[in-house]
Enzyme design. Structure first.
Site, PDB file in Angstrom:
ATOM      1  N   CYS A   2     -28.408   0.809   2.092  1.00 16.10           N
ATOM      2  CA  CYS A   2     -28.496  -0.173   1.013  1.00 16.10           C
ATOM      3  C   CYS A   2     -29.657  -1.100   1.340  1.00 16.10           C
ATOM      4  CB  CYS A   2     -27.193  -0.955   0.890  1.00 16.10           C
ATOM      5  SG  CYS A   2     -27.217  -2.198  -0.438  1.00 16.10           S
ATOM      6  N   GLU A 113     -30.474   2.602  -5.453  1.00 20.81           N
ATOM      7  CA  GLU A 113     -30.660   3.701  -4.510  1.00 20.81           C
ATOM      8  C   GLU A 113     -31.633   4.688  -5.136  1.00 20.81           C
ATOM      9  OE1 GLU A 113     -31.177   4.971  -1.562  1.00 20.81           O
ATOM     10  OE2 GLU A 113     -29.223   4.099  -1.046  1.00 20.81           O
TER      11      GLU A 113
END
Length: 231
Positions: A2, A113
């Site tokens: 992340c 992402e």
């Protein structure tokens, strides 16, 4: 992993959404939010378990912290890269003190992402990921306080805990941040030494994700249209 998040909710909205935590002194960073393309090294509101007013009373409180963990024993933070993520399977051995004593909640509205389309690293499709309800939620994190020997300033930093991808995320990446259920916030912040069963993939049926444009690639692009879906 992340490495990028967004907070379309302003700071006052976050304080209301997570009203179980004291306000602390985060008003000083209120003008930095909303933030639609949040990168490491920036300062964010996090929730920690700390002393509030009464030395004998412990409770959750909002504080500000820089994204990118600098361990307290670090002599020169420029010598190594601050840790953006820590893995759930190695956190107990590599970051034992922070994991057992300094866990935190990281409130966000969503994260980004990238899917490596051809497996070469050259052609990546960015996605935005959030809750289906559209509500802000909390990631699991750990924090540290590092004292700058040059200025004698205490700098609070944090990293986000990651785990295996759930069925939805696995289509684009093999890792995802640890998302906590609201019922588990208290336990993650508690003095309980370890909470391994909280560091697991979040149910995919409660989440949503969509393709977005390449503009998100640069943190300088920090506007609401970052979140616009593309075909």
């Amino acid at each position: 992993m992340c490495g990028r998040v967004y907070l379309k909710t302003n700071l006052e909205g976050l304080l209301r959404a997570f009203g179980f935590a004291e306000r602390g002194g985060v008003e000083t960073i209120a003008n930095q939010f909303p933030r639609y393309n949040g990168a490491p090294t920036l300062t964010y509101p996090i929730i920690i378990r700390d002393v509030i007013r009464d030395p004998d009373l412990f409770g959750p409180v909002f504080v500000s912290a820089r994204w990118g963990l600098i361990p307290s024993w670090t002599k020169d933070p420029k010598a190594g890269r601050p840790l953006v993520n820590v893995r759930s399977d190695t956190i107990a051995s590599k970051f034992r003190s922070s994991y057992q004593r300094r866990r935190c909640l990281v409130p966000i509205d969503g994260f980004f992402e990238w899917k490596d389309i051809h497996g070469t690293g050259k052609d990546k499709q960015p996605y935005a990921i959030a809750m289906k309800t559209g509500e802000p939620f909390c990631l699991a994190g750990i924090w540290e306080s590092w004292r700058n020997p040059d200025t004698d300033e205490d700098i609070r930093t944090f990293a986000i805990v990651t785990t295996d991808a759930n069925a939805m995320m696995a289509d684009i990446h093999d890792r995802m941040p640890v998302i906590l259920h609201p019922d588990d916030y208290e336990r993650w912040l508690s003095p309980e030494p370890e909470a391994p069963n909280l560091m697991k993939p979040f149910p995919p049926e409660l989440m949503t994700m969509w393709k977005i444009g390449s503009k998100v690639g640069s943190p300088k692009n920090d506007t609401p249209d970052i979140l616009d879906p593309v075909d």
